[in-house]
Design a protein around this motif. Sequence first.
Motif, short mmCIF file in Angstrom:
data_model
loop_
_atom_site.label_atom_id
_atom_site.label_comp_id
_atom_site.label_asym_id
_atom_site.label_seq_id
_atom_site.Cartn_x
_atom_site.Cartn_y
_atom_site.Cartn_z
N THR A 158 18.30 -58.83 -58.70
CA THR A 158 18.66 -57.43 -58.50
C THR A 158 20.15 -57.14 -58.63
O THR A 158 20.56 -55.98 -58.52
CB THR A 158 18.20 -56.96 -57.12
N ARG A 159 20.95 -58.14 -58.87
CA ARG A 159 22.41 -57.95 -58.85
C ARG A 159 22.92 -57.06 -59.97
O ARG A 159 24.03 -56.52 -59.88
CB ARG A 159 23.12 -59.31 -58.90
N LEU A 160 22.12 -56.88 -61.03
CA LEU A 160 22.55 -56.05 -62.15
C LEU A 160 21.90 -54.67 -62.13
O LEU A 160 21.97 -53.94 -63.13
CB LEU A 160 22.24 -56.75 -63.48
N ARG A 161 21.27 -54.30 -61.03
CA ARG A 161 20.73 -52.95 -60.93
C ARG A 161 21.87 -51.94 -60.91
O ARG A 161 23.00 -52.28 -60.52
CB ARG A 161 19.86 -52.82 -59.67
N PRO A 162 21.62 -50.70 -61.32
CA PRO A 162 22.72 -49.74 -61.52
C PRO A 162 23.63 -49.54 -60.31
O PRO A 162 24.85 -49.54 -60.46
CB PRO A 162 21.97 -48.44 -61.87
N ILE A 163 23.06 -49.38 -59.13
CA ILE A 163 23.91 -49.17 -57.95
C ILE A 163 24.61 -50.46 -57.57
O ILE A 163 25.79 -50.46 -57.20
CB ILE A 163 23.07 -48.63 -56.78
N ALA A 164 23.92 -51.58 -57.68
CA ALA A 164 24.51 -52.87 -57.32
C ALA A 164 25.69 -53.23 -58.20
O ALA A 164 26.68 -53.80 -57.72
CB ALA A 164 23.45 -53.97 -57.41
N ARG A 165 25.62 -52.89 -59.48
CA ARG A 165 26.72 -53.21 -60.39
C ARG A 165 27.72 -52.05 -60.49
O ARG A 165 28.64 -52.08 -61.31
CB ARG A 165 26.20 -53.57 -61.77
N ARG A 166 27.50 -51.00 -59.69
CA ARG A 166 28.39 -49.86 -59.58
C ARG A 166 28.45 -49.01 -60.85
O ARG A 166 29.47 -48.38 -61.15
CB ARG A 166 29.80 -50.32 -59.21
N ALA A 167 27.35 -48.98 -61.58
CA ALA A 167 27.26 -48.09 -62.74
C ALA A 167 26.95 -46.67 -62.29
O ALA A 167 27.22 -45.70 -63.02
CB ALA A 167 26.19 -48.58 -63.71
N ILE A 168 26.36 -46.53 -61.10
CA ILE A 168 26.04 -45.24 -60.49
C ILE A 168 26.50 -45.27 -59.05
O ILE A 168 26.26 -46.26 -58.33
CB ILE A 168 24.53 -44.94 -60.55
N THR A 169 27.14 -44.22 -58.60
CA THR A 169 27.55 -44.15 -57.20
C THR A 169 26.36 -43.75 -56.34
O THR A 169 25.41 -43.11 -56.82
CB THR A 169 28.66 -43.10 -57.02
N PRO A 170 26.35 -44.13 -55.07
CA PRO A 170 25.25 -43.73 -54.19
C PRO A 170 25.04 -42.22 -54.15
O PRO A 170 23.90 -41.75 -54.04
CB PRO A 170 25.69 -44.28 -52.83
N PHE A 171 26.12 -41.44 -54.22
CA PHE A 171 25.96 -39.99 -54.19
C PHE A 171 25.20 -39.49 -55.42
O PHE A 171 24.31 -38.63 -55.31
CB PHE A 171 27.33 -39.31 -54.12
N LYS A 172 25.54 -40.02 -56.60
CA LYS A 172 24.82 -39.62 -57.81
C LYS A 172 23.36 -40.04 -57.74
O LYS A 172 22.47 -39.31 -58.19
CB LYS A 172 25.50 -40.23 -59.04
N ALA A 173 23.11 -41.21 -57.20
CA ALA A 173 21.73 -41.68 -57.07
C ALA A 173 20.95 -40.79 -56.11
O ALA A 173 19.78 -40.49 -56.33
CB ALA A 173 21.72 -43.13 -56.58
N LEU A 174 21.61 -40.36 -55.03
CA LEU A 174 20.96 -39.48 -54.07
C LEU A 174 20.65 -38.12 -54.70
O LEU A 174 19.57 -37.55 -54.48
CB LEU A 174 21.85 -39.30 -52.85
N THR A 175 21.57 -37.61 -55.50
CA THR A 175 21.34 -36.35 -56.20
C THR A 175 20.18 -36.49 -57.19
O THR A 175 19.33 -35.59 -57.30
CB THR A 175 22.61 -35.92 -56.96
N PHE A 176 20.16 -37.61 -57.88
CA PHE A 176 19.07 -37.88 -58.83
C PHE A 176 17.73 -37.94 -58.11
O PHE A 176 16.71 -37.45 -58.62
CB PHE A 176 19.37 -39.19 -59.57
N THR A 177 17.73 -38.52 -56.93
CA THR A 177 16.50 -38.58 -56.13
C THR A 177 15.99 -37.18 -55.79
O THR A 177 14.78 -36.92 -55.82
CB THR A 177 16.74 -39.36 -54.83
#
Length: 422
Positions: A158-177
Motif C-alpha cells: 500500500t505504500r504507493l497509494r495516492p495518499i500514502a505517496r502524497r500525490a493527493i492531500t487528505p483534504f482533496k481526498a475528503l472532498t472527492f469522497t
Amino acid sequence: MSARLLPLPIRRCLRYGGLQSQLGHDISQHVALKPYFRGFEQSRRFHDTQTSILPDRSTAAIAPTDYRKPTTGLLSYLPHSWVPYAELTRLDKPAGTYYLFFPCLFSTLMAASYTHAPPLAVLETSVLFLTGAFIMRGAGCTINDLWDKNLDPYVARTRLRPIARRAITPFKALTFTGFQLLSGLLLLLQFPTSCLFYGVPSLLLVATYPLAKRVTHYPQFVLGLAFSWGAFMGFPALGVDLLSDPTAAKAVMALYSSCISWTVLYDMIYAHMDIKDDAKVGIKSIALRHAADTKAVLSGLAAVQTGLLVTAGWMIGASPVFFISTTASTVATLGLMIWKVKLKEVSNCWWWFKYGAWFTGGGISLGLLTEYRTQVSHKEAVTQTPPSALKELVLGYRTGTWPAALTTWSVSSKETSRLTKS
C-alpha cells in the motif's frame, strides 16, 4: 554508550568523581554499580524488542520516489492529474466492485423469481446496482485510505497509494469522497423510495470498517456487514415490502448472512497477502488470528455460506433447479479455491481473490438466473389460455356442437387449475 542513557546515580559518579579512571576498570563491573547496569541492560533489551517490530519511520515517512505512472491498462489512457483519483477508487482493480455487486444481483434475481418480475425491470435494476457498486466501492476505498494514511506508507503493498505517496492531500481526498457519496445518493434516488431507508444505514458500516482493524482480529466480519448489504436491496427495488412480507424478510436475512460468510472467506485469503506487514504495524486480521488453521476456518465458512443460501431458496419456495445449480456451483468453486490457494504466496492469494468473484459469484448468479427463467416459464404455462381448447369452443359454437366443445374446455380448465396449485 551515551552518557544520557545511563541511570542518574551513575551519571553523578562520572560527573563528580571520575570514577572510571579511579577504578582502573570497567565501572559496570563495580560491585556497587552492578544493579544499576543490570537494570539498564534489561530495559535496553526490552526497548529494542518492542521497537524492532515497528516500521522504520526515518525512511518510510519520506514520499516514495519509485512510483511510475502505469503504461498499460485503463489508467495509461487517463490524463496524469486524473490518475491518482482513479487509483484512489481502485479503477484498475475492479474485483472489489464485483464483490460488492454480487449480493445486490443475488437479491435482485431471487426477488425476480419470487415476484415473477418482467425481464426488463430485472435488467434495469441490475444495471443500476452495478453502477452503484462502482461508485460506493470507490467511496469506501477513499475512506479506507484516509483512515490508513499513517499506516499505508509502511506496508509494501500500500505504500504507493495516492495518499500514502502524497500525490493527493487528505483534504482533496475528503472532498472527492463527498462527490462520490453525493453521486451514490443521486443514484439511490432512482430506486423506489423504500430503498433509500435500506441503503443509507450502510454508510455507517463503510466508515467504521477501517477502525475495526485496530480493535479486533475480526474486521472481515465488519467488512462482510458492509459488502453484503446489497442483499437487502433487491427485494424493495422490485417492489417487495420486507416489513409486510415475513417470507421475503426471512429469505433476505438468510441471503445476507450467507453473503457475510462469503465476504469473510474471500477477505481472509486477501488478508494473507499483508500478514507480515500487518503484524509489524499492529493491524489486526482474521488471517493473523487463525494463521495456523486458516483452511479449516475457510472450509467452515464455505459450509455456512452454502447452508444459508439453501435456506434462502427454501424460504421463497425455489424449485429443484435452484438447489441443484446454485448449491453445486457454490460447493465446487469454493472447494476448489480452498484446496488450491497457496496462502504463503502473495501472487497466488491475489489470483484467487481476483477470479474467485467470478467463479463463485458467477456460478450463484447463473443458478439464480436459471431459477428465475424456470419460474417465469411455469407462470406462463399455468396462466396462458389453452389455444386448442379455445379454438374448439369457438368452432363448436359456430357449428352447433358446442356441448362437446364445452366439455373439452372444462377438462382443460381443471388441468390449468391443477398446475396452478402445484
